[in-house]
Design a protein around this motif. Structure first.
Motif, PDB file in Angstrom:
ATOM      1  N   PHE A 185       4.441   5.673   7.283  1.00 19.07           N
ATOM      2  CA  PHE A 185       2.999   5.444   7.397  1.00 19.07           C
ATOM      3  C   PHE A 185       2.445   6.220   8.575  1.00 19.07           C
ATOM      4  O   PHE A 185       3.076   6.333   9.610  1.00 19.07           O
ATOM      5  CB  PHE A 185       2.710   3.942   7.593  1.00 19.07           C
ATOM      6  CG  PHE A 185       2.973   3.135   6.367  1.00 19.07           C
ATOM      7  CD1 PHE A 185       4.187   2.479   6.210  1.00 19.07           C
ATOM      8  CD2 PHE A 185       2.034   3.048   5.359  1.00 19.07           C
ATOM      9  CE1 PHE A 185       4.439   1.747   5.070  1.00 19.07           C
ATOM     10  CE2 PHE A 185       2.274   2.309   4.217  1.00 19.07           C
ATOM     11  CZ  PHE A 185       3.493   1.654   4.074  1.00 19.07           C
ATOM     12  N   PRO A 186       1.231   6.745   8.400  1.00 16.63           N
ATOM     13  CA  PRO A 186       0.662   7.558   9.464  1.00 16.63           C
ATOM     14  C   PRO A 186       0.250   6.692  10.646  1.00 16.63           C
ATOM     15  O   PRO A 186       0.059   5.501  10.501  1.00 16.63           O
ATOM     16  CB  PRO A 186      -0.572   8.172   8.817  1.00 16.63           C
ATOM     17  CG  PRO A 186      -0.983   7.189   7.793  1.00 16.63           C
ATOM     18  CD  PRO A 186       0.273   6.548   7.290  1.00 16.63           C
ATOM     19  N   VAL A 239       0.843  -1.197   0.000  1.00 14.62           N
ATOM     20  CA  VAL A 239       0.000   0.000   0.000  1.00 14.62           C
ATOM     21  C   VAL A 239       0.878   1.246   0.000  1.00 14.62           C
ATOM     22  O   VAL A 239       1.786   1.370   0.794  1.00 14.62           O
ATOM     23  CB  VAL A 239      -0.904   0.030   1.252  1.00 14.62           C
ATOM     24  CG1 VAL A 239      -1.745   1.273   1.278  1.00 14.62           C
ATOM     25  CG2 VAL A 239      -1.793  -1.204   1.255  1.00 14.62           C
ATOM     26  N   ILE A 282      -2.535   1.664   5.676  1.00 13.30           N
ATOM     27  CA  ILE A 282      -1.403   1.455   6.576  1.00 13.30           C
ATOM     28  C   ILE A 282      -0.611   0.260   6.065  1.00 13.30           C
ATOM     29  O   ILE A 282      -1.046  -0.411   5.120  1.00 13.30           O
ATOM     30  CB  ILE A 282      -1.877   1.200   8.029  1.00 13.30           C
ATOM     31  CG1 ILE A 282      -2.881   0.032   8.056  1.00 13.30           C
ATOM     32  CG2 ILE A 282      -2.498   2.447   8.610  1.00 13.30           C
ATOM     33  CD1 ILE A 282      -3.373  -0.283   9.461  1.00 13.30           C
ATOM     34  N   PHE A 294      -7.379   1.291   5.513  1.00 12.94           N
ATOM     35  CA  PHE A 294      -6.900   2.431   6.299  1.00 12.94           C
ATOM     36  C   PHE A 294      -5.558   2.948   5.819  1.00 12.94           C
ATOM     37  O   PHE A 294      -4.944   3.793   6.464  1.00 12.94           O
ATOM     38  CB  PHE A 294      -6.852   2.032   7.787  1.00 12.94           C
ATOM     39  CG  PHE A 294      -8.173   1.540   8.282  1.00 12.94           C
ATOM     40  CD1 PHE A 294      -8.384   0.196   8.526  1.00 12.94           C
ATOM     41  CD2 PHE A 294      -9.231   2.420   8.460  1.00 12.94           C
ATOM     42  CE1 PHE A 294      -9.622  -0.273   8.941  1.00 12.94           C
ATOM     43  CE2 PHE A 294     -10.470   1.975   8.880  1.00 12.94           C
ATOM     44  CZ  PHE A 294     -10.663   0.626   9.121  1.00 12.94           C
ATOM     45  N   ARG A 349      -2.532   7.579  12.445  1.00 10.75           N
ATOM     46  CA  ARG A 349      -3.820   8.224  12.753  1.00 10.75           C
ATOM     47  C   ARG A 349      -4.701   7.253  13.494  1.00 10.75           C
ATOM     48  O   ARG A 349      -4.767   6.089  13.118  1.00 10.75           O
ATOM     49  CB  ARG A 349      -4.536   8.559  11.440  1.00 10.75           C
ATOM     50  CG  ARG A 349      -4.227   9.885  10.849  1.00 10.75           C
ATOM     51  CD  ARG A 349      -5.210  10.143   9.719  1.00 10.75           C
ATOM     52  NE  ARG A 349      -5.380   8.951   8.905  1.00 10.75           N
ATOM     53  CZ  ARG A 349      -4.972   8.851   7.651  1.00 10.75           C
ATOM     54  NH1 ARG A 349      -4.352   9.859   7.079  1.00 10.75           N
ATOM     55  NH2 ARG A 349      -5.176   7.745   6.971  1.00 10.75           N
ATOM     56  N   LEU A 393     -12.495   7.532   2.228  1.00 10.61           N
ATOM     57  CA  LEU A 393     -11.083   7.581   1.829  1.00 10.61           C
ATOM     58  C   LEU A 393     -10.919   7.217   0.371  1.00 10.61           C
ATOM     59  O   LEU A 393     -11.514   6.280  -0.113  1.00 10.61           O
ATOM     60  CB  LEU A 393     -10.284   6.569   2.649  1.00 10.61           C
ATOM     61  CG  LEU A 393     -10.067   6.931   4.118  1.00 10.61           C
ATOM     62  CD1 LEU A 393      -9.451   5.750   4.837  1.00 10.61           C
ATOM     63  CD2 LEU A 393      -9.166   8.141   4.237  1.00 10.61           C
TER      64      LEU A 393
END
Lengths: 389, 400
Positions: free
Chosen positions: B281-282, A333, B247, B245, B284, A352
């Motif tokens: 990577f965040p 990703v 990630i 998400f 959050r 998103l």
């Protein structure tokens, strides 16, 4: 879980009629609803554009044709559309979807339609093209012109709905020409209206914009369009019957062969949950069990007691996979930065945007296919669910 | 009768495990040694990199050798992937001599015929498992020898797979080098390991929730009823979370294990969880409800697929003892409850039975398949010992 998804704001949708037939249908649409999406009509002939004030009028190729129409010259129609490409860009700016309605066989519509669709694709606007095909008696040249453009339109539009004029008017063949044409315009306008309302004015079941995109992206064949209407106590059953008798659905056989079907149900505030259930049960019997069904209901103030159904059936439909232009990264990703869109458009949806290839770690492997679905693609994606983070 | 130790080996998509088993005088199986390592070169139950996978197996086997103090030369291999599936084949023979009743020759004949099923060219038989005999219209006969009748039938469950996939796995193990004594469907191994005779009689299905695949095996009326594998595993859950998400896979894996559940609960509302920080990577916070929704959708789909297959095989209504979940995925919170919801049957986590020794190695549902491979290995050893030596030799050759 799909309910409460994002609706399409009306001002993000533009319905454009191209050429003579297209302009007439836009007129019918404008007469039907009080408010709604942006309606636009485009033609090379200034006279054809003498329309009501709520419609955005676009005269193209003025320098070439001097407002006189193309006289059936498709090349001229195309050049006119290309010269005025900025007009399409302007019309499509900040839009999510374009419904293009065009009658094929003449010069303007046939020539301009591919140019408009190309522009829509370039600007990342989802396009639904309803194309009216001429009747045999309109002349061989008409039919030929139309036939030649078909493959290009199918390629450029996300959803391509060819509508043979003959089919529309079968049941009105005995009537006067003028009223028969009016009838078919009304039918088409009604169908387009049903569709945009389901996207923008949701009722109990939301035809989530993401769902609609999913339907559109998966379409691999021309689609068939049908509509039906019922009134009175048994309006649900009557509407279903009327839909199944819809000439474009070929007595329901197009539904029976469909791999994916999009259905919209519209009625006023009096729409009952039971009616929705009855409609869906009756239709499910005519649709193959393995088909993917997308549905939306509309609570429409303009309905005046009628229950209206529209259906779009795609004979070939493949669950959309990840965008091919994104290259796979080893860690599945890509980081979360939103890509800068070419037109600087801000994303409208609240869910998103997905950057990375959806098959992720399974990218290079033989996919796990079960009953036609690629199970490696995340389940929530295949169900068209938008995730609020 | 002295039996040599049996080594069960499982090449999973998340870990490679070897268990060394010894049989005590009283018939109990003792796990004397273990080797384990995160797997590499294996995805979705298939070997994708032979070299990497073979190195992994070698190091696992060396660990097991040290741990048990034995030299390992051959293994009983548990396999999954390869689109393993099962069909029931019925064979029948007319009883030749009505006066004598059914003879062992009749039984051997019907066994031959029930085994002779025609498969597509790319498929191989993994197991032929006897179900029930029928004598005329009398069914569920366990031993027909001596009974009177005109016709003897046998239902056989044929478990088969794609040839190429299983061959690759066997080739990988042989290249270590190791001899492969038996190749066993890992669903069958798990079932052998966790099901009680009572569960098999009342009907139960074991689902091994692995990282790369989910293998299942159903028993009904005491005999194997259905077997299969779905090329979806807990790695798919992790991937779904990573994509949803945005990630990394390792963040997603940690989130899933620490906070994830297979069922969304009302109490999830309002809670947020943060993936562990990672460069690029965040971190959050993520809504717990959203996380569990993604997981539930995937697990629901998986269970629904298996449910459909069990229905098609007309087995679903014969599983009074319900569902037993094994494999690493059985650790996922809420997975039993979800299974109950989807199948409408009781569901519980299964652990290896009838096996003792290294407690921590034998008490986890993720070792059920490997432990079952050990049990299978001993069963065949015992059976072999009951055969004349030349039969043993022929039989072994057939399995080569």
């Amino acid at each position: 879980m799909g309910n409460g998804g994002s609706t399409l704001p009306e001002n993000r949708l533009v319905v454009l009629g191209l050429g003579h037939a297209g302009c007439r249908i836009i007129e019918a649409l404008a007469a039907g609803s009080s408010r709604g999406p942006v309606l636009a009509a485009a033609h090379t002939s200034a006279r054809a554009l003498g329309l009501s004030g709520t419609i955005t009028r676009i005269q193209i190729g003025a320098s070439r044709t001097r407002g006189l129409g193309t006289g059936g010259d498709v090349e001229l129609g195309r050049k006119a559309a290309e010269t005025d490409r900025e007009r399409w860009r302007h019309l499509l700016r900040d839009r999510e979807a374009l419904f293009l309605i065009v009658g094929l066989g003449g010069g303007t519509g046939t020539g301009a339609a591919p140019v408009v669709l190309e522009t829509a694709r370039e600007m990342n606007v989802l396009s639904v093209c309803v194309a009216l095909l001429p009747m045999e008696w309109e002349g061989l040249s008409h039919v030929e012109r139309a036939r030649k453009t078909l493959p290009e339109l199918e390629r450029l539009a996300d959803i391509f709905l060819p509508v043979p004029n003959e089919r529309l008017t079968t049941h009105t063949a005995e009537r006067q020409a003028a009223s028969a044409f009016r009838e078919s315009n009304r039918v088409l306008a009604g169908t387009v209206e049903g569709l945009w309302k389901a996207l923008a004015r949701p009722g109990y079941i939301v035809l989530d914009w993401a769902h609609f995109q999913r339907f559109a992206k998966g379409v691999r064949s021309p689609c068939a369009l049908g509509c039906g209407e019922g009134r009175g106590r048994t309006r649900a059953a009557l509407a279903v019957e009327s839909l199944l008798n819809s000439p474009l659905l070929e007595s329901g056989s197009r539904l029976a062969r469909a791999q994916a079907v999009l259905i919209t149900i519209a009625a006023g505030e009096d729409l009952l949950l039971k009616e929705i259930g009855d409609v869906m049960t009756a239709l499910q019997e005519r649709i193959p069990k393995e088909s993917e069904v997308f549905k939306g209901t509309v609570v429409d103030g303009d309905a005046k007691g009628a229950l209206r159904l529209t259906a779009m059936a795609a004979e070939a439909w493949v669950p959309p996979a990840a965008e091919p232009e994104l290259s796979p990264t080893p860690s599945a990703v890509a980081p979360a930065a939103a890509p800068a869109s070419p037109t600087g458009r801000r994303p409208v949806q609240t869910h998103l945007k997905l950057n990375g290839p959806a098959r992720g770690r399974f990218q290079a492997l033989e996919p796990t296919i079960y009953e036609g679905e690629d199970l490696d693609i995340p389940t929530f994606l295949r169900r068209g669910l938008s995730i609020e983070p | 009768m002295t039996l040599i130790p049996v080594i069960g080996l499982e090449l999973g998509s998340s870990k490679v495990v070897a268990l060394v088993g010894r049989m005590r005088a009283d018939g109990q199986i003792m796990i004397a040694g273990i080797g384990e390592q995160p797997s590499s070169g294996i995805r979705k139950g298939e070997v994708t990199d032979l070299q990497q996978a073979a190195d992994c197996v070698r190091s696992v086997v060396e660990q097991a050798e040290k741990s048990a103090g034995v030299h390992i030369r051959e293994v009983t291999l548990a396999v999954s992937g390869g689109q393993i599936s099962a069909t029931v084949n019925r064979g029948f023979v007319p009883v030749l001599d009505h006066d004598r009743g059914i003879t062992t020759e009749d039984v051997e004949q019907v066994l031959e015929i029930a085994r002779a099923v025609s498969l597509p060219p790319e498929r191989d038989i993994l197991h032929t498992l006897c179900q029930h005999f029928w004598v005329d219209d009398l069914h569920r006969v366990l031993d027909p020898v001596g009974m009177e009748g005109r016709r003897l039938s046998l239902d056989m469950l044929i478990v088969h797979s794609l040839r190429g996939s299983i061959r690759n796995t066997v080739r990988t193990v042989r290249s270590v080098p190791l001899e492969v004594r038996d190749v066993v469907f890992s669903g069958l191994c798990s079932a052998l390991s966790v099901l009680t005779p009572d569960q098999k009689q009342r009907g139960a299905v074991v689902m091994d929730l692995g990282a790369g695949t989910t293998d299942y095996m159903a028993f009904a009326e005491g005999v194997p009823a259905m077997a299969g594998t779905v090329g979806v595993g807990t790695d798919h859950v992790t991937n779904d979370v990573a994509v949803a998400f945005q990630i990394s896979l390792s963040q997603a894996e940690k989130l899933k294990r620490e906070s994830g559940s297979a069922r969304v609960e009302p109490s999830d509302a309002g809670h947020r969880v943060s993936p562990p920080p990672e460069v690029g990577f965040p971190s959050r916070p993520i809504s717990l409800r959203a996380l569990n929704t993604v997981i539930q959708l995937r697990m629901e789909e998986l269970f629904q697929i298996i449910r459909r297959e069990l229905e098609r095989a007309r087995v679903l209504h014969r599983l009074a003892a319900g569902i037993v979940l094994t494999g690493g995925g059985a650790h996922l919170r809420g997975v039993c409850e979800l299974a109950r919801d989807i199948f409408g049957l009781n569901a519980a986590i299964g652990i290896p039975r009838g096996i003792s020794g290294l407690a921590w190695a034998t008490e986890g549902p993720e070792y059920a398949a490997c432990a079952g491979a050990v049990q299978y290995g001993f069963r065949t050893q015992v059976k072999e010992h009951q055969l004349p030596w030349w039969r043993r030799w022929l039989w072994r050759r057939g399995h080569g």
